[in-house]
Scaffold this motif. Structure first.
Motif, PDB file in Angstrom:
ATOM      1  N   ARG A 121       0.834  -1.197   0.000  1.00  9.61           N
ATOM      2  CA  ARG A 121       0.000   0.000   0.000  1.00  9.61           C
ATOM      3  C   ARG A 121       0.879   1.263   0.000  1.00  9.61           C
ATOM      4  O   ARG A 121       0.622   2.218  -0.735  1.00  9.61           O
ATOM      5  CB  ARG A 121      -0.916  -0.015   1.211  1.00  9.61           C
ATOM      6  N   ASN A 122       1.927   1.259   0.814  1.00 11.22           N
ATOM      7  CA  ASN A 122       2.838   2.417   0.849  1.00 11.22           C
ATOM      8  C   ASN A 122       3.581   2.586  -0.468  1.00 11.22           C
ATOM      9  O   ASN A 122       3.782   3.701  -0.945  1.00 11.22           O
ATOM     10  CB  ASN A 122       3.830   2.265   1.999  1.00 11.22           C
ATOM     11  N   LEU A 123       4.008   1.468  -1.060  1.00 11.02           N
ATOM     12  CA  LEU A 123       4.706   1.524  -2.338  1.00 11.02           C
ATOM     13  C   LEU A 123       3.791   2.055  -3.438  1.00 11.02           C
ATOM     14  O   LEU A 123       4.201   2.890  -4.248  1.00 11.02           O
ATOM     15  CB  LEU A 123       5.246   0.144  -2.717  1.00 11.02           C
ATOM     16  N   LEU A 124       2.552   1.604  -3.442  1.00 12.45           N
ATOM     17  CA  LEU A 124       1.588   2.091  -4.422  1.00 12.45           C
ATOM     18  C   LEU A 124       1.325   3.584  -4.231  1.00 12.45           C
ATOM     19  O   LEU A 124       1.263   4.349  -5.192  1.00 12.45           O
ATOM     20  CB  LEU A 124       0.273   1.303  -4.327  1.00 12.45           C
ATOM     21  N   GLY A 125       1.204   4.002  -2.978  1.00 13.24           N
ATOM     22  CA  GLY A 125       1.021   5.433  -2.697  1.00 13.24           C
ATOM     23  C   GLY A 125       2.212   6.248  -3.164  1.00 13.24           C
ATOM     24  O   GLY A 125       2.058   7.345  -3.717  1.00 13.24           O
TER      25      GLY A 125
END
Length: 131
Positions: A25-29
């Motif tokens: 999720r953080n990488l996608l953000g």
């Protein structure tokens, strides 16, 4: 007496899967944030590039008119002394300048100065690193 909870809450006890989901999720953000920033900068760049192209086009047009009017003035003033040789001189002069500029542009293109080799190399390294 309180009833026991039979449903387990995964957020209370983080595990490997929930940790990987959080990292994803953080990488996608992060990727979306970088894409938004790049799109914003590209839109500003395109507006500024369009303004620059317009300014350069107007400057080149004004320069062309200046050269044309001064050439006509020189032909008018030199006509009684040189006659048709004045036109021959200016035709040859501007022909040589045009040939030199075309040669410089051709050499510039042959050297690949518009290909962005460093950027392409960095993008390939990023791709190889990520894959």
């Amino acid at each position: 007496m309180e009833p026991q909870q039979t449903v387990r809450d995964d957020e209370d006890k983080p595990g490997l899967i929930s940790g990987l989901v959080g990292v994803g999720r953080n990488l996608l953000g992060l990727v979306l944030n970088r894409m938004e920033l790049a799109m914003l900068e590209l839109s500003e760049l395109s507006v500024n590039a369009a303004k620059l192209v317009l300014i350069v086009a107007l400057a080149l047009t004004a320069l062309w008119f200046s050269i044309a009017f001064f050439t006509v003035l020189a032909v008018y003033l030199l006509w009684q002394f040189w006659g048709w040789k004045t036109l021959l001189f200016f035709g040859g002069f501007f022909g040589v300048i045009s040939a030199v500029l075309i040669w410089v542009a051709w050499r510039y293109l042959r050297e690949g100065k518009l290909a962005m080799p460093l950027t392409i190399s960095e993008l390939r390294q990023d791709r190889d690193t990520l894959l």
